[in-house]
Design a protein around this motif. Sequence first.
Motif, PDB file in Angstrom:
ATOM      1  N   UNK A  14       0.826  -1.200   0.000  1.00 57.36           N
ATOM      2  CA  UNK A  14       0.000   0.000   0.000  1.00 57.36           C
ATOM      3  C   UNK A  14       0.865   1.257   0.000  1.00 57.36           C
ATOM      4  N   UNK A  15       0.266   2.327  -0.449  1.00 59.02           N
ATOM      5  CA  UNK A  15       0.923   3.625  -0.424  1.00 59.02           C
ATOM      6  C   UNK A  15       0.527   4.393   0.822  1.00 59.02           C
ATOM      7  N   UNK A  19      -2.635   3.825   3.595  1.00 53.71           N
ATOM      8  CA  UNK A  19      -2.191   3.469   4.939  1.00 53.71           C
ATOM      9  C   UNK A  19      -2.761   4.432   5.981  1.00 53.71           C
ATOM     10  N   UNK A  20      -2.827   5.701   5.660  1.00 53.22           N
ATOM     11  CA  UNK A  20      -3.412   6.676   6.594  1.00 53.22           C
ATOM     12  C   UNK A  20      -4.895   6.371   6.830  1.00 53.22           C
ATOM     13  N   UNK A  21      -5.609   5.955   5.790  1.00 54.48           N
ATOM     14  CA  UNK A  21      -7.021   5.591   5.954  1.00 54.48           C
ATOM     15  C   UNK A  21      -7.161   4.351   6.841  1.00 54.48           C
ATOM     16  N   UNK A  22      -6.257   3.399   6.702  1.00 54.16           N
ATOM     17  CA  UNK A  22      -6.264   2.211   7.565  1.00 54.16           C
ATOM     18  C   UNK A  22      -6.035   2.639   9.018  1.00 54.16           C
ATOM     19  N   UNK A  56       6.644  -0.350  -7.079  1.00 52.09           N
ATOM     20  CA  UNK A  56       5.534   0.407  -7.651  1.00 52.09           C
ATOM     21  C   UNK A  56       5.118   1.557  -6.753  1.00 52.09           C
ATOM     22  N   UNK A  57       4.802   1.260  -5.478  1.00 54.55           N
ATOM     23  CA  UNK A  57       4.325   2.328  -4.590  1.00 54.55           C
ATOM     24  C   UNK A  57       5.364   3.434  -4.386  1.00 54.55           C
ATOM     25  N   UNK A  58       6.623   3.065  -4.222  1.00 55.58           N
ATOM     26  CA  UNK A  58       7.656   4.089  -4.015  1.00 55.58           C
ATOM     27  C   UNK A  58       7.742   5.004  -5.232  1.00 55.58           C
ATOM     28  N   UNK A  59       7.720   4.426  -6.424  1.00 57.32           N
ATOM     29  CA  UNK A  59       7.815   5.218  -7.657  1.00 57.32           C
ATOM     30  C   UNK A  59       6.602   6.141  -7.801  1.00 57.32           C
ATOM     31  N   UNK A  60       5.405   5.628  -7.525  1.00 50.79           N
ATOM     32  CA  UNK A  60       4.186   6.405  -7.751  1.00 50.79           C
ATOM     33  C   UNK A  60       3.776   7.285  -6.575  1.00 50.79           C
ATOM     34  N   UNK A  61       4.130   6.875  -5.334  1.00 50.50           N
ATOM     35  CA  UNK A  61       3.639   7.583  -4.152  1.00 50.50           C
ATOM     36  C   UNK A  61       4.741   8.146  -3.259  1.00 50.50           C
ATOM     37  N   UNK A  62       5.995   7.866  -3.585  1.00 55.30           N
ATOM     38  CA  UNK A  62       7.097   8.343  -2.762  1.00 55.30           C
ATOM     39  C   UNK A  62       7.455   7.421  -1.609  1.00 55.30           C
ATOM     40  N   UNK A  63       6.560   6.524  -1.258  1.00 58.04           N
ATOM     41  CA  UNK A  63       6.831   5.526  -0.223  1.00 58.04           C
ATOM     42  C   UNK A  63       5.892   4.351  -0.433  1.00 58.04           C
ATOM     43  N   UNK A  64       6.298   3.228   0.113  1.00 57.86           N
ATOM     44  CA  UNK A  64       5.488   2.024   0.007  1.00 57.86           C
ATOM     45  C   UNK A  64       5.570   1.238   1.302  1.00 57.86           C
ATOM     46  N   UNK A  65       4.512   0.551   1.610  1.00 53.41           N
ATOM     47  CA  UNK A  65       4.424  -0.188   2.858  1.00 53.41           C
ATOM     48  C   UNK A  65       3.873  -1.582   2.577  1.00 53.41           C
ATOM     49  N   UNK A  66       4.326  -2.540   3.368  1.00 51.07           N
ATOM     50  CA  UNK A  66       3.764  -3.882   3.317  1.00 51.07           C
ATOM     51  C   UNK A  66       3.055  -4.104   4.634  1.00 51.07           C
ATOM     52  N   UNK A  67       1.791  -4.481   4.539  1.00 53.11           N
ATOM     53  CA  UNK A  67       1.021  -4.795   5.737  1.00 53.11           C
ATOM     54  C   UNK A  67       0.758  -6.294   5.786  1.00 53.11           C
ATOM     55  N   UNK A  68       0.548  -6.771   6.997  1.00 48.99           N
ATOM     56  CA  UNK A  68       0.213  -8.180   7.220  1.00 48.99           C
ATOM     57  C   UNK A  68      -1.024  -8.213   8.116  1.00 48.99           C
ATOM     58  N   UNK A  69      -1.928  -9.135   7.786  1.00 46.65           N
ATOM     59  CA  UNK A  69      -3.132  -9.260   8.599  1.00 46.65           C
ATOM     60  C   UNK A  69      -3.701 -10.657   8.465  1.00 46.65           C
ATOM     61  N   UNK A  70      -4.555 -11.015   9.395  1.00 48.70           N
ATOM     62  CA  UNK A  70      -5.161 -12.345   9.450  1.00 48.70           C
ATOM     63  C   UNK A  70      -6.643 -12.239   9.114  1.00 48.70           C
ATOM     64  N   UNK A 111      -1.038  -4.858  10.457  1.00 48.44           N
ATOM     65  CA  UNK A 111       0.275  -4.442  10.926  1.00 48.44           C
ATOM     66  C   UNK A 111       1.166  -4.048   9.749  1.00 48.44           C
ATOM     67  N   UNK A 112       1.933  -2.987   9.923  1.00 50.11           N
ATOM     68  CA  UNK A 112       2.944  -2.611   8.937  1.00 50.11           C
ATOM     69  C   UNK A 112       4.200  -3.415   9.248  1.00 50.11           C
ATOM     70  N   UNK A 113       4.689  -4.158   8.253  1.00 51.47           N
ATOM     71  CA  UNK A 113       5.866  -5.002   8.479  1.00 51.47           C
ATOM     72  C   UNK A 113       7.093  -4.562   7.667  1.00 51.47           C
ATOM     73  N   UNK A 114       6.885  -3.726   6.637  1.00 52.25           N
ATOM     74  CA  UNK A 114       8.006  -3.180   5.849  1.00 52.25           C
ATOM     75  C   UNK A 114       7.642  -1.778   5.392  1.00 52.25           C
TER      76      UNK A 114
END
Length: 117
Positions: A14-15, A19-22, A56-70, A111-114
Motif C-alpha cells: 500500500x501507499x 495506509x493513513x485511511x487504515x 511500484x508504490x515508491x515510484x508512484x507515491x514516494x513511499x510504500x508499505x507492506x502490511x500483514x493481517x489475518x 500491521x505494517x511489516x516493511x
Amino acid sequence: MSSQRSTTTLWRPTGPVELELVRELGWRAWPPRLPEQPIFYPVLNEDYAVKIARDWNVVHDGSGFVTRFEVDSEFLRRYPVQQAGGRTILELWVPAEELDEFNAHIVGEIQVVHEFR
C-alpha cells in the motif's frame, strides 16, 4: 471451552494515502475502493507484497508499505486464488462491494511489516 478460529495470513502492499485511511479505521479495516478500483486484492506471500510496495508504490507515491493481517480462513474460501503472473504471484480478488464483509472477517489488527522510501 472456546474454539479458536483458523486464520490465513495475507499481505497488502500500500501507499501512504491508503495506509493513513487504515490508521483512521483503527488498524482493523481497509477503506472503501475508489471508483476506478473494482477489486481489493490482498496477496498471499510477503515477497510479492514487498516487490509491489518497493517497485511500484515508491515510484508512484514516494513511499510504500507492506502490511500483514489475518482473515478467517473459512470466510476466504469464497475467493479462489488468482495467479496474476508467475507461480508466486498469487492474489485474492475481493469485489469492492464485498469489502465491508471482508473487513468484518479480519482477525486482530493490520500491521505494517516493511516500509520503503
